[in-house]
Design an enzyme around this catalytic site. Structure first.
Site, PDB file in Angstrom:
ATOM      1  N   HIS A 234      -1.468  13.461 -21.655  1.00 39.37           N
ATOM      2  CA  HIS A 234      -0.324  12.762 -21.021  1.00 39.37           C
ATOM      3  C   HIS A 234       0.143  13.288 -19.929  1.00 39.37           C
ATOM      4  O   HIS A 234       0.478  14.456 -20.252  1.00 39.37           O
ATOM      5  CB  HIS A 234       0.866  12.189 -22.054  1.00 39.37           C
ATOM      6  CG  HIS A 234       1.516  11.002 -21.327  1.00 39.37           C
ATOM      7  ND1 HIS A 234       2.507  11.367 -20.643  1.00 39.37           N
ATOM      8  CD2 HIS A 234       1.609   9.772 -21.674  1.00 39.37           C
ATOM      9  CE1 HIS A 234       2.984  10.275 -20.112  1.00 39.37           C
ATOM     10  NE2 HIS A 234       2.849   9.187 -20.747  1.00 39.37           N
ATOM     11  N   CYS A 272      -1.500   7.533 -17.239  1.00 39.25           N
ATOM     12  CA  CYS A 272      -0.135   7.009 -17.250  1.00 39.25           C
ATOM     13  C   CYS A 272       0.266   6.552 -15.749  1.00 39.25           C
ATOM     14  O   CYS A 272       0.590   7.457 -15.175  1.00 39.25           O
ATOM     15  CB  CYS A 272       0.997   7.547 -17.840  1.00 39.25           C
ATOM     16  SG  CYS A 272       2.665   6.827 -18.157  1.00 39.25           S
ATOM     17  N   HIS A 299      -1.871   4.044 -20.124  1.00 38.96           N
ATOM     18  CA  HIS A 299      -0.411   3.489 -20.180  1.00 38.96           C
ATOM     19  C   HIS A 299      -0.220   2.468 -18.785  1.00 38.96           C
ATOM     20  O   HIS A 299      -0.383   3.329 -17.683  1.00 38.96           O
ATOM     21  CB  HIS A 299       0.546   4.502 -20.330  1.00 38.96           C
ATOM     22  CG  HIS A 299       0.410   5.278 -21.738  1.00 38.96           C
ATOM     23  ND1 HIS A 299       1.517   6.197 -21.862  1.00 38.96           N
ATOM     24  CD2 HIS A 299      -0.217   5.026 -22.603  1.00 38.96           C
ATOM     25  CE1 HIS A 299       1.281   6.540 -23.196  1.00 38.96           C
ATOM     26  NE2 HIS A 299       0.076   5.906 -23.633  1.00 38.96           N
ATOM     27  N   ASP A 353       3.542  -0.380 -21.315  1.00 36.54           N
ATOM     28  CA  ASP A 353       4.448   1.068 -21.597  1.00 36.54           C
ATOM     29  C   ASP A 353       5.646   0.309 -21.019  1.00 36.54           C
ATOM     30  O   ASP A 353       6.016  -0.192 -20.044  1.00 36.54           O
ATOM     31  CB  ASP A 353       3.805   2.149 -20.904  1.00 36.54           C
ATOM     32  CG  ASP A 353       4.581   3.501 -21.672  1.00 36.54           C
ATOM     33  OD1 ASP A 353       5.151   3.433 -22.452  1.00 36.54           O
ATOM     34  OD2 ASP A 353       4.522   4.433 -20.919  1.00 36.54           O
ATOM     35  N   HIS A 354       6.629   0.890 -21.656  1.00 35.26           N
ATOM     36  CA  HIS A 354       8.079   0.702 -21.179  1.00 35.26           C
ATOM     37  C   HIS A 354       8.545  -0.580 -20.765  1.00 35.26           C
ATOM     38  O   HIS A 354       8.639  -0.701 -19.604  1.00 35.26           O
ATOM     39  CB  HIS A 354       8.646   1.923 -20.287  1.00 35.26           C
ATOM     40  CG  HIS A 354       8.422   3.276 -20.801  1.00 35.26           C
ATOM     41  ND1 HIS A 354       8.667   4.435 -20.182  1.00 35.26           N
ATOM     42  CD2 HIS A 354       7.933   3.829 -22.092  1.00 35.26           C
ATOM     43  CE1 HIS A 354       8.786   5.334 -20.656  1.00 35.26           C
ATOM     44  NE2 HIS A 354       8.437   5.158 -22.054  1.00 35.26           N
ATOM     45  N   TYR A 370      11.016   0.568 -25.641  1.00 27.20           N
ATOM     46  CA  TYR A 370       9.916   0.054 -26.751  1.00 27.20           C
ATOM     47  C   TYR A 370      10.509  -1.289 -27.438  1.00 27.20           C
ATOM     48  O   TYR A 370      10.135  -1.558 -28.398  1.00 27.20           O
ATOM     49  CB  TYR A 370       9.532   0.963 -27.602  1.00 27.20           C
ATOM     50  CG  TYR A 370       8.658   2.317 -26.913  1.00 27.20           C
ATOM     51  CD1 TYR A 370       7.475   1.681 -26.425  1.00 27.20           C
ATOM     52  CD2 TYR A 370       9.401   3.236 -26.612  1.00 27.20           C
ATOM     53  CE1 TYR A 370       6.572   2.762 -25.933  1.00 27.20           C
ATOM     54  CE2 TYR A 370       8.529   4.098 -25.906  1.00 27.20           C
ATOM     55  CZ  TYR A 370       7.245   3.997 -25.625  1.00 27.20           C
ATOM     56  OH  TYR A 370       6.386   5.082 -24.817  1.00 27.20           O
TER      57      TYR A 370
END
Length: 413
Positions: A234, A272, A299, A353-354, A370
């Site tokens: 990541h 990501c 992501h 993601d997020h 999350y």
């Protein structure tokens, strides 16, 4: 979707109803550096799959994360033991049928934010990073030696004035936010001992950290390759140095160099878009095009740089600075290339993601970034985008085939 285990406010039932077939999780209850036993792995799998006969099936698709012990990052003699433990964990995961393992190599802190509840124009709440706030923590709360060398004079003075006007509660809130532990962890760092953790990296520059990463990959990579596990690193989040700590996975050049350090399919990338997208010099669609064969996990989220480009917040998934259309188009084309090449699994595993905290989730306790509904919104938007792109590419292909027939008939006549 990512699931933090039995204590996650977002249940497996919620994840199933979102339309997911795969769960991204980890054994957060185990200490960093411990071997993940087959029994522990199977227990988690059984929990995920418990209702598969009654409802749409779920499976453990990706490990996020199998943490790398700090002694490995620092290159200490004890790293040999922790590397052997890591190898055994990979063997055990492979024995249980899990083939994708995400990890990161960020020293001390995993990801960093200064606000976990930034109000957006629509009233939802997002994660945010503000350079001045981080400077304030570093200079006047942590009081890291020589920290002033890392900040511009105007930022230092503005942070000084801001700190002077803060209440004790505001200071505590910023401190707790910066020192938040790993996602899924029940523990955060303590201010009293935090400087000591940073001091252990005082003699480690970016080049040494980079070499420690390459050593790690050259050790564990062959085992992953042998047992059929794809490791995927990541990127740094944020993708620039903080607290005097080096960052070595922030750009395309960083990723290319890592891929070359152990040149095998098992050495791959968690792409990501949020982390990489914070830097304007990262060409995200081009990176997918050039590094696509080594991308094992994705992501998808969008970050928005603010007036000070070091400040950013989590935007809606189809907004912000990430050209999500161009990125997803490249991802779809990479999947098509894999399918045409017959290279085994062609579908890339993705999670939204997020997400923003919104609607009913505003009144619930959730892991920062999350909550269920914000990620569900993001997933729905991303699915629709992918659906449209696949349809458009199919139309282009059909149109090209039809035109080729017309051209052939014209030549014949």
């Amino acid at each position: 979707m990512r699931w933090f285990g039995p204590h996650d406010p977002v249940s497996l039932f919620d994840i199933r109803q979102a339309g997911c077939s795969g769960v991204v999780t980890a054994l957060h209850q185990l200490p960093v550096g411990a071997v993940w036993s087959v029994d522990e792995i199977k227990t988690r799998q059984q929990l995920i799959e418990a209702d598969n006969e009654k409802y749409a099936p779920l499976h453990w698709a990706v490990v996020e994360s199998l943490p790398v012990h700090e002694d490995i990052k620092k290159g200490l003699p004890a790293r040999a033991t922790y590397i052997e433990n890591y190898k055994q964990s990979l063997r055990n995961l492979a024995a249980c049928g899990i083939q994708t393992v995400c990890y990161n190599f960020m020293p001390v802190l995993d990801w960093s934010r200064t606000n976990l509840s930034y109000e957006m124009p629509d009233g939802s709440r997002a994660l945010r990073f503000v350079w001045q706030d981080f400077a304030l923590f570093d200079l006047f709360i942590l009081k890291r030696p020589n920290a002033a060398a890392d900040y511009e004079a105007d930022v230092i003075e503005a942070a000084r004035q801001q700190f002077a006007a803060m209440t004790a509660e505001q200071v505590a809130q910023l401190t707790n936010t910066v020192l938040l532990g790993l996602p899924g962890s029940e523990e955060a760092f303590e201010l009293s001992g935090f400087q000591g953790l940073l001091d252990q990296y005082a003699a480690i520059d970016s080049q040494e950290l980079r070499q420690n990463l390459y050593h790690f990959m050259r050790e564990v990579g062959p085992v992953a390759q042998e047992v059929g596990v794809n490791l995927c690193i990541h990127p740094d989040d944020p993708p620039y140095p903080l607290l005097g700590l080096p960052r070595v996975v922030s750009t395309e050049a960083d990723l290319v160099e890592l891929m070359e350090a152990y040149d095998a399919p098992a050495n791959g990338i968690t792409f990501c878009t949020g982390s990489l997208g914070v830097r304007s010099d990262n060409d995200l669609p081009g990176m997918v095009r050039r590094l696509g064969q080594r991308i094992h996990f994705i992501h998808l989220r969008a970050t928005k740089r603010e007036a000070n480009p070091r400040n950013f917040h989590e935007a809606d998934h189809l907004a912000g600075d990430v050209d999500m259309y161009a990125v997803v188009r490249e991802i779809v084309q990479e999947e098509q290339r894999r399918a045409q090449a017959g290279s085994g699994v062609s579908q890339l595993t993705m999670r939204p993601d997020h997400g923003h905290q919104m609607l009913d989730d505003l009144h619930k306790k959730t892991y920062p970034g999350y909550s269920a509904i914000g990620r569900l919104r993001g997933l729905a938007e991303l699915r629709g985008l992918e659906y449209g792109i696949r349809g458009a590419l199919a139309d282009i292909k059909q149109d090209a085939a039809s035109q080729a027939v017309v051209n052939k008939e014209s030549l014949t006549s």
